[in-house]
Enzyme design. Structure first.
Site, PDB file in Angstrom:
ATOM      1  N   ASP A   1       0.797  -1.221   0.000  1.00 36.99           N
ATOM      2  CA  ASP A   1       0.000   0.000   0.000  1.00 36.99           C
ATOM      3  C   ASP A   1       0.827   1.267   0.000  1.00 36.99           C
ATOM      4  OD1 ASP A   1       0.659  -0.446   2.895  1.00 36.99           O
ATOM      5  OD2 ASP A   1      -0.518   1.387   3.110  1.00 36.99           O
TER       6      ASP A   1
ATOM      7  N   ASP B   1       5.868   0.369   3.130  1.00 36.07           N
ATOM      8  CA  ASP B   1       6.159  -0.843   3.876  1.00 36.07           C
ATOM      9  C   ASP B   1       5.951  -2.060   2.979  1.00 36.07           C
ATOM     10  OD1 ASP B   1       3.412  -0.958   3.658  1.00 36.07           O
ATOM     11  OD2 ASP B   1       3.047  -0.333   5.717  1.00 36.07           O
TER      12      ASP B   1
ATOM     13  N   TYR C   1      -5.118   0.587   9.486  1.00 38.57           N
ATOM     14  CA  TYR C   1      -6.225   1.080   8.659  1.00 38.57           C
ATOM     15  C   TYR C   1      -7.532   0.817   9.394  1.00 38.57           C
ATOM     16  CZ  TYR C   1      -3.067   2.034   4.835  1.00 38.57           C
ATOM     17  OH  TYR C   1      -2.061   2.572   4.061  1.00 38.57           O
TER      18      TYR C   1
ATOM     19  N   GLU D   1       5.907   9.768   2.851  1.00 37.45           N
ATOM     20  CA  GLU D   1       5.534   8.435   2.386  1.00 37.45           C
ATOM     21  C   GLU D   1       4.488   8.503   1.274  1.00 37.45           C
ATOM     22  OE1 GLU D   1       4.572   4.063   4.287  1.00 37.45           O
ATOM     23  OE2 GLU D   1       3.871   5.838   5.371  1.00 37.45           O
TER      24      GLU D   1
END
Length: 492
Positions: A79, A82, A230, A471
């Site tokens: 996603d 990571d 999430y 990120e």
């Protein structure tokens, strides 16, 4: 959502537009940005990479995902920066990519084939994740172990644990979003691959039935394995309405149209805070802005038109009902982690609704003399895109590889570590620590990646340690693909 070792503010502002920030606004190469925004997804691929892979510093990874439970879960996307596969944001990414192709695919030119490839990379995987009836796999990878390591996806040796929801541990939000992704994607492939399209649609119906029959939040079912990474803050009702809306568009029948009408009260009865709202919210967690816009343009339903109109008023900077903050340079802000997901997702709805207003010759009245015209919505979306591409106080593009001044130290494991092409020796869990703390630029360009973005004062520190700013995520890029395609034909 790869907040690295940090795992082991925003006040309302008066809007003062930056006078010099629009210089060069009309000179951005939207076609180039579109190409790069789609290329980014190749850098996020998990599994065995195809011969057509263009981002060649990436190689095969996570080739045994699902072996812990005897199911093939190889493939899909990481996603963010990571190496975990979180299916909730992955499914939203897929839905919005598909919606962008449905709306603006004719404007994508040679990039259309790559956009559809990006969608299929996700849907092939989502079919695997839903291959067992009444079971939906929602995540692969132990997030705590993963986030305590800084290693290339090609090297990772952290537990690749598979997490699922079922009849006893429901997850209506992630299942509903996967149903939406499969249904929307079935429309994309309807002409080019009818058999695959039907397979996607059939599975979407099955997954939606599961999500609706066994209602519940995956936060409760899986706890700390999915939250705080999430968390579903808005409840699962919006995903049920979202999934049904896409199934209605894909099937053209009345079954799912009636479902939304009959169940809309469920959502409205659950509104307990500002996050559980129709207005000014659209992203991987809250789908209600998308539901309102999609059903307005598809069904011309007056109640949904009213909700979509309100959404537009709630994002205009001078509207009396504004629920979105703006930096002095003009960038949208909402109180979430990686802010850039807000201007890209909201801009996507702005350009879609702008076309709808033009087609229906409508103007939305927001009160106190403020109007949301088609041109105004389009211009607001363009201001957001131009800010992202460099028309901002920092004169910086927030898309990696676009222009000459862009983030060089993004919070992304694969990008920040030497590629296995140049350094084949394995890097263990903490083997990348020196590269994480390095002040040098990342050795590999994750071309097209849009980072979390600047602070609300328009400053950007370009530090991979500040993951909220540096990120990139798939759900930042996904809506931007459609917006950039739209502006490739911009002639004003």
């Amino acid at each position: 959502m790869g907040g690295w070792f940090s795992l082991c503010l925003v006040a309302a502002l008066l809007i003062v537009w930056c006078v010099g920030c629009s210089e060069g606004t009309w000179n951005h190469d939207y076609r180039d940005a579109l190409t790069k925004s789609i290329l980014f997804f190749e850098g996020q691929r998990s599994g065995p990479l195809p011969a057509s892979q263009r981002m060649t510093w990436r190689k095969d990874s996570a080739l045994y995902d699902g072996h812990d439970i005897g199911v093939d879960l190889v493939g899909g996307y990481y996603d963010a920066g990571d190496n975990v596969k979180f299916h909730f944001p992955m499914a939203f990414t897929t839905t919005v990519l598909a919606w962008g192709v449905i709306e603006f695919g004719s404007l994508m030119g040679p990039d259309l084939v790559h956009a559809t490839e990006a969608i299929r990379w996700a849907t092939d995987y989502l079919l695997k994740a839903t291959s067992i009836p009444n079971t939906v796999y929602v995540q692969v990878g132990n997030p705590y172990k993963d986030h305590c390591c800084w290693e290339r996806p090609e090297d990772m040796d952290t537990p690749r644990t598979s997490y699922a929801v079922d009849e006893h541990k429901p997850g209506s939000e992630v299942s509903g979003e996967i149903a939406a992704a499969l249904a929307a994607s079935s429309i994309v492939f309807k002409g080019s691959d009818p058999a695959y399209s039907q397979k996607l649609l059939g599975r979407a119906k099955e997954v939606f039935h599961f999500a609706d029959t066994y209602r519940g939040n995956y936060n409760d079912s899986l706890g700390s394995w999915v939250c705080p990474f999430y968390c579903d803050w808005s409840g699962y009702e919006d995903e049920l309405l979202w999934g049904a809306s896409w199934l209605q568009k894909a099937t053209g029948g009345s079954r799912y149209m009636n479902y939304v009408i009959e169940n809309i009260g469920l959502f409205e009865s659950r509104k307990t805070n500002s996050l559980n709202d129709w207005y000014g919210e659209f992203g991987w967690d809250n789908k209600m802005g998308g539901v309102a816009v999609l059903r307005s343009i598809e069904l011309h339903d007056q109640s949904f038109i009213q909700k979509a109109d309100q959404f537009m008023c709630d994002v205009l900077p001078d509207s009396p009902t504004r629920s979105v903050n703006y930096s002095r340079g003009g960038l949208m802000f909402k109180p979430v982690g990686s802010n850039m997901q807000n201007p890209t997702a909201i801009s996507f709805l702005l350009v879609i609704y702008s076309r709808y207003l033009k087609a229906t010759s409508r103007t939305v009245q927001c009160g106190y003399g403020v109007s949301a015209t088609a041109d105004r919505l389009e211009m607001l979306a363009k201001q957001q895109v131009d800010y992202i591409l460099g028309s901002n106080p920092m004169r910086m593009s927030y898309m990696v590889g676009y222009g000459t001044n862009f983030p060089k130290r993004i919070h992304h494991r694969g990008s920040s570590l030497p590629s296995v092409v140049t350094q084949p020796a394995r890097l263990e869990c903490l083997g990348g620590k020196q590269f994480f703390y390095s002040k040098g630029p990342n050795p590999n360009l994750l071309v097209g990646a849009v980072v979390g973005g600047p602070y609300i004062n328009d400053s950007y520190p370009d530090s991979r340690m500040l993951f909220t700013q540096s990120e990139p995520t798939t759900y930042i890029n996904a809506p931007l693909v459609g917006v950039l395609a739209y502006f490739t034909s911009y002639t004003k």
